[in-house]
Design a protein around this motif. Structure first.
Motif, PDB file in Angstrom:
ATOM      1  N   MET A   1     -27.972  -6.484  -5.177  1.00 31.29           N
ATOM      2  CA  MET A   1     -28.293  -5.173  -4.653  1.00 31.29           C
ATOM      3  C   MET A   1     -27.324  -4.724  -3.556  1.00 31.29           C
ATOM      4  SD  MET A   1     -30.806  -3.595  -5.924  1.00 31.29           S
ATOM      5  CE  MET A   1     -32.400  -3.571  -6.576  1.00 31.29           C
ATOM      6  N   GLU A   2     -26.848  -5.662  -2.750  1.00 30.23           N
ATOM      7  CA  GLU A   2     -25.946  -5.290  -1.663  1.00 30.23           C
ATOM      8  C   GLU A   2     -24.663  -4.660  -2.185  1.00 30.23           C
ATOM      9  OE1 GLU A   2     -25.120  -8.150   1.359  1.00 30.23           O
ATOM     10  OE2 GLU A   2     -27.155  -8.927   1.265  1.00 30.23           O
ATOM     11  N   GLU A   3     -24.249  -5.034  -3.387  1.00 29.59           N
ATOM     12  CA  GLU A   3     -23.013  -4.492  -3.946  1.00 29.59           C
ATOM     13  C   GLU A   3     -23.081  -2.981  -4.091  1.00 29.59           C
ATOM     14  OE1 GLU A   3     -21.114  -6.891  -7.162  1.00 29.59           O
ATOM     15  OE2 GLU A   3     -23.021  -7.965  -6.992  1.00 29.59           O
ATOM     16  N   ASN A   4     -24.258  -2.441  -4.372  1.00 24.71           N
ATOM     17  CA  ASN A   4     -24.417  -0.999  -4.532  1.00 24.71           C
ATOM     18  C   ASN A   4     -24.246  -0.238  -3.221  1.00 24.71           C
ATOM     19  OD1 ASN A   4     -24.866  -1.330  -7.217  1.00 24.71           O
ATOM     20  ND2 ASN A   4     -27.101  -1.387  -7.025  1.00 24.71           N
ATOM     21  N   THR A   5     -24.439  -0.903  -2.086  1.00 24.23           N
ATOM     22  CA  THR A   5     -24.325  -0.218  -0.807  1.00 24.23           C
ATOM     23  C   THR A   5     -22.893  -0.179  -0.296  1.00 24.23           C
ATOM     24  OG1 THR A   5     -24.797  -2.246   0.420  1.00 24.23           O
ATOM     25  CG2 THR A   5     -26.684  -0.844  -0.151  1.00 24.23           C
ATOM     26  N   LEU A   6     -21.992  -0.958  -0.892  1.00 27.03           N
ATOM     27  CA  LEU A   6     -20.601  -0.941  -0.458  1.00 27.03           C
ATOM     28  C   LEU A   6     -19.933   0.352  -0.914  1.00 27.03           C
ATOM     29  CD1 LEU A   6     -19.475  -4.604  -1.239  1.00 27.03           C
ATOM     30  CD2 LEU A   6     -20.068  -3.625   0.977  1.00 27.03           C
ATOM     31  N   VAL A   7     -19.171   0.924  -0.021  1.00 26.10           N
ATOM     32  CA  VAL A   7     -18.467   2.163  -0.329  1.00 26.10           C
ATOM     33  C   VAL A   7     -17.008   1.829  -0.627  1.00 26.10           C
ATOM     34  CG1 VAL A   7     -17.729   4.388   0.588  1.00 26.10           C
ATOM     35  CG2 VAL A   7     -19.990   3.497   1.162  1.00 26.10           C
ATOM     36  N   ASN A   8     -16.491   2.397  -1.694  1.00 25.69           N
ATOM     37  CA  ASN A   8     -15.084   2.190  -2.025  1.00 25.69           C
ATOM     38  C   ASN A   8     -14.256   2.984  -1.031  1.00 25.69           C
ATOM     39  OD1 ASN A   8     -12.558   1.943  -3.092  1.00 25.69           O
ATOM     40  ND2 ASN A   8     -13.109   2.674  -5.129  1.00 25.69           N
ATOM     41  N   SER A   9     -13.448   2.293  -0.243  1.00 19.89           N
ATOM     42  CA  SER A   9     -12.669   2.960   0.792  1.00 19.89           C
ATOM     43  C   SER A   9     -11.189   2.992   0.429  1.00 19.89           C
ATOM     44  CB  SER A   9     -12.877   2.263   2.133  1.00 19.89           C
ATOM     45  OG  SER A   9     -12.441   0.920   2.037  1.00 19.89           O
ATOM     46  N   GLU A  10     -10.928   3.068  -0.855  1.00 27.44           N
ATOM     47  CA  GLU A  10      -9.552   3.079  -1.319  1.00 27.44           C
ATOM     48  C   GLU A  10      -9.052   4.523  -1.407  1.00 27.44           C
ATOM     49  OE1 GLU A  10      -8.120  -0.118  -4.256  1.00 27.44           O
ATOM     50  OE2 GLU A  10      -8.355   1.715  -5.422  1.00 27.44           O
ATOM     51  N   ILE A  11      -7.823   4.737  -0.964  1.00 29.51           N
ATOM     52  CA  ILE A  11      -7.191   6.048  -1.017  1.00 29.51           C
ATOM     53  C   ILE A  11      -5.997   5.952  -1.959  1.00 29.51           C
ATOM     54  CG2 ILE A  11      -5.974   7.799   0.348  1.00 29.51           C
ATOM     55  CD1 ILE A  11      -7.445   6.633   2.816  1.00 29.51           C
ATOM     56  N   GLN A  12      -5.840   6.928  -2.829  1.00 31.45           N
ATOM     57  CA  GLN A  12      -4.680   6.969  -3.724  1.00 31.45           C
ATOM     58  C   GLN A  12      -3.583   7.791  -3.047  1.00 31.45           C
ATOM     59  OE1 GLN A  12      -4.298   5.576  -6.876  1.00 31.45           O
ATOM     60  NE2 GLN A  12      -6.255   4.547  -6.590  1.00 31.45           N
ATOM     61  N   LEU A  13      -2.413   7.189  -2.898  1.00 37.93           N
ATOM     62  CA  LEU A  13      -1.291   7.867  -2.257  1.00 37.93           C
ATOM     63  C   LEU A  13      -0.160   8.084  -3.234  1.00 37.93           C
ATOM     64  CD1 LEU A  13      -0.872   5.874   1.090  1.00 37.93           C
ATOM     65  CD2 LEU A  13      -2.031   8.051   0.757  1.00 37.93           C
ATOM     66  N   VAL A  14       0.491   9.240  -3.129  1.00 35.96           N
ATOM     67  CA  VAL A  14       1.775   9.446  -3.783  1.00 35.96           C
ATOM     68  C   VAL A  14       2.798   8.960  -2.771  1.00 35.96           C
ATOM     69  CG1 VAL A  14       3.417  11.135  -4.687  1.00 35.96           C
ATOM     70  CG2 VAL A  14       0.965  11.383  -5.164  1.00 35.96           C
ATOM     71  N   VAL A  15       3.550   7.925  -3.153  1.00 37.16           N
ATOM     72  CA  VAL A  15       4.510   7.298  -2.244  1.00 37.16           C
ATOM     73  C   VAL A  15       5.907   7.794  -2.591  1.00 37.16           C
ATOM     74  CG1 VAL A  15       5.457   5.097  -1.429  1.00 37.16           C
ATOM     75  CG2 VAL A  15       3.027   5.257  -2.059  1.00 37.16           C
ATOM     76  N   PHE A  16       6.663   8.168  -1.546  1.00 39.59           N
ATOM     77  CA  PHE A  16       8.025   8.670  -1.753  1.00 39.59           C
ATOM     78  C   PHE A  16       8.925   8.170  -0.642  1.00 39.59           C
ATOM     79  CE2 PHE A  16       5.395  11.899   0.252  1.00 39.59           C
ATOM     80  CZ  PHE A  16       6.096  12.190   1.413  1.00 39.59           C
ATOM     81  N   ILE A 105      -4.477   2.336  -1.559  1.00 40.83           N
ATOM     82  CA  ILE A 105      -4.410   1.638  -0.277  1.00 40.83           C
ATOM     83  C   ILE A 105      -5.807   1.644   0.326  1.00 40.83           C
ATOM     84  CG2 ILE A 105      -3.724   3.690   1.015  1.00 40.83           C
ATOM     85  CD1 ILE A 105      -1.928   1.835   2.706  1.00 40.83           C
ATOM     86  N   ASP A 106      -6.210   0.524   0.870  1.00 39.11           N
ATOM     87  CA  ASP A 106      -7.520   0.405   1.479  1.00 39.11           C
ATOM     88  C   ASP A 106      -7.506   1.097   2.830  1.00 39.11           C
ATOM     89  OD1 ASP A 106      -9.726  -0.920   3.109  1.00 39.11           O
ATOM     90  OD2 ASP A 106     -10.130  -1.654   1.069  1.00 39.11           O
ATOM     91  N   SER A 107      -8.484   1.955   3.089  1.00 38.88           N
ATOM     92  CA  SER A 107      -8.491   2.710   4.347  1.00 38.88           C
ATOM     93  C   SER A 107      -8.586   1.800   5.572  1.00 38.88           C
ATOM     94  CB  SER A 107      -9.616   3.748   4.351  1.00 38.88           C
ATOM     95  OG  SER A 107     -10.856   3.113   4.184  1.00 38.88           O
ATOM     96  N   SER A 108      -9.093   0.590   5.397  1.00 38.68           N
ATOM     97  CA  SER A 108      -9.171  -0.336   6.538  1.00 38.68           C
ATOM     98  C   SER A 108      -7.797  -0.880   6.928  1.00 38.68           C
ATOM     99  CB  SER A 108     -10.123  -1.493   6.219  1.00 38.68           C
ATOM    100  OG  SER A 108      -9.599  -2.280   5.175  1.00 38.68           O
ATOM    101  N   SER A 109      -6.802  -0.712   6.074  1.00 36.03           N
ATOM    102  CA  SER A 109      -5.455  -1.203   6.393  1.00 36.03           C
ATOM    103  C   SER A 109      -4.569  -0.107   6.979  1.00 36.03           C
ATOM    104  CB  SER A 109      -4.809  -1.805   5.145  1.00 36.03           C
ATOM    105  OG  SER A 109      -4.526  -0.793   4.208  1.00 36.03           O
ATOM    106  N   ILE A 110      -5.172   1.014   7.386  1.00 35.34           N
ATOM    107  CA  ILE A 110      -4.417   2.133   7.961  1.00 35.34           C
ATOM    108  C   ILE A 110      -4.596   2.131   9.479  1.00 35.34           C
ATOM    109  CG2 ILE A 110      -4.154   4.632   8.033  1.00 35.34           C
ATOM    110  CD1 ILE A 110      -5.263   4.643   5.136  1.00 35.34           C
ATOM    111  N   GLU A 111      -3.467   2.124  10.191  1.00 31.66           N
ATOM    112  CA  GLU A 111      -3.467   2.154  11.656  1.00 31.66           C
ATOM    113  C   GLU A 111      -3.118   3.562  12.119  1.00 31.66           C
ATOM    114  OE1 GLU A 111      -3.376  -0.749  13.850  1.00 31.66           O
ATOM    115  OE2 GLU A 111      -3.873  -2.079  12.185  1.00 31.66           O
ATOM    116  N   PRO A 112      -3.628   3.983  13.283  1.00 29.32           N
ATOM    117  CA  PRO A 112      -3.207   5.287  13.829  1.00 29.32           C
ATOM    118  C   PRO A 112      -1.715   5.263  14.147  1.00 29.32           C
ATOM    119  CG  PRO A 112      -4.977   4.297  15.153  1.00 29.32           C
ATOM    120  CD  PRO A 112      -4.603   3.312  14.106  1.00 29.32           C
ATOM    121  N   PRO A 113      -1.030   6.392  14.004  1.00 34.09           N
ATOM    122  CA  PRO A 113       0.420   6.390  14.198  1.00 34.09           C
ATOM    123  C   PRO A 113       0.846   6.102  15.631  1.00 34.09           C
ATOM    124  CG  PRO A 113      -0.370   8.625  13.924  1.00 34.09           C
ATOM    125  CD  PRO A 113      -1.528   7.710  13.644  1.00 34.09           C
ATOM    126  N   THR A 114       0.033   6.465  16.602  1.00 35.97           N
ATOM    127  CA  THR A 114       0.433   6.264  17.999  1.00 35.97           C
ATOM    128  C   THR A 114       0.517   4.795  18.366  1.00 35.97           C
ATOM    129  OG1 THR A 114      -1.876   6.537  18.647  1.00 35.97           O
ATOM    130  CG2 THR A 114      -0.449   8.468  18.830  1.00 35.97           C
TER     131      THR A 114
END
Length: 155
Positions: A1-16, A105-114
């Motif tokens: 049941m816990e699996e249903n409460t997890l939110v997919n935090s993946e973002i699709q990026l166009v990389v250039f 890319i997983d949103s948890s692996s994103i750092e603020p730019p500053t």
């Protein structure tokens, strides 16, 4: 049941590429990717506005990202592309050196730019993401078009 409460935090990026660095924007903002085409200069437009293009009957401003980000210029190549993006109902193009991939890319692996980037005009950055063994500098298109909106009105 816990699996249903997890939110997919993946973002699709166009990389250039811009120079030697990898940049990315959300795939949800990208409308299409075009080969480099003739760009009509607009008199008295700010220097970061490369000009305008005709896209199926619509005139779109094209922004030179390297000028916005204060990166050194280089000549266009066969890999140079115009990425057509849409931000708050505004369509515009951005010039990139090459489009390399669409990557999750997983949103948890994103750092603020500053906290990561110093010495760069980071008002146009939304973060820096870690993707496998490389870093992806994520652009804040809302801020970029914020400088382009006034010039789009001129056009």
């Amino acid at each position: 049941m816990e699996e249903n409460t997890l939110v997919n935090s993946e973002i699709q990026l166009v990389v250039f590429k811009l120079g030697r660095e990898n940049y990315g924007v959300s795939i949800l903002q990208v409308q299409e990717i075009k080969r480099m085409t003739d760009i009509t200069r607009v008199p008295h437009a700010p220097e970061y506005i490369k000009g305008v293009i005709n896209l199926r009957g619509s005139v779109l401003p094209v922004i030179d990202l390297k000028k916005c980000l204060e990166l050194p210029p280089n000549d266009d190549t066969d890999s140079t592309r115009i990425v057509i993006v849409k931000v708050e109902e505004i369509l515009f193009g951005v010039i990139v050196d090459a489009v390399s991939e669409v990557a999750p890319i997983d949103s948890s692996s994103i750092e603020p730019p500053t906290s990561v980037v110093s010495g760069v005009n980071n008002q146009y950055l939304s973060g820096v993401g870690k993707l496998e063994d490389r870093l992806i500098i994520m652009l804040n298109l809302e801020k970029i078009i914020g400088i382009g909106i006034d010039s789009a009105k001129i056009i």
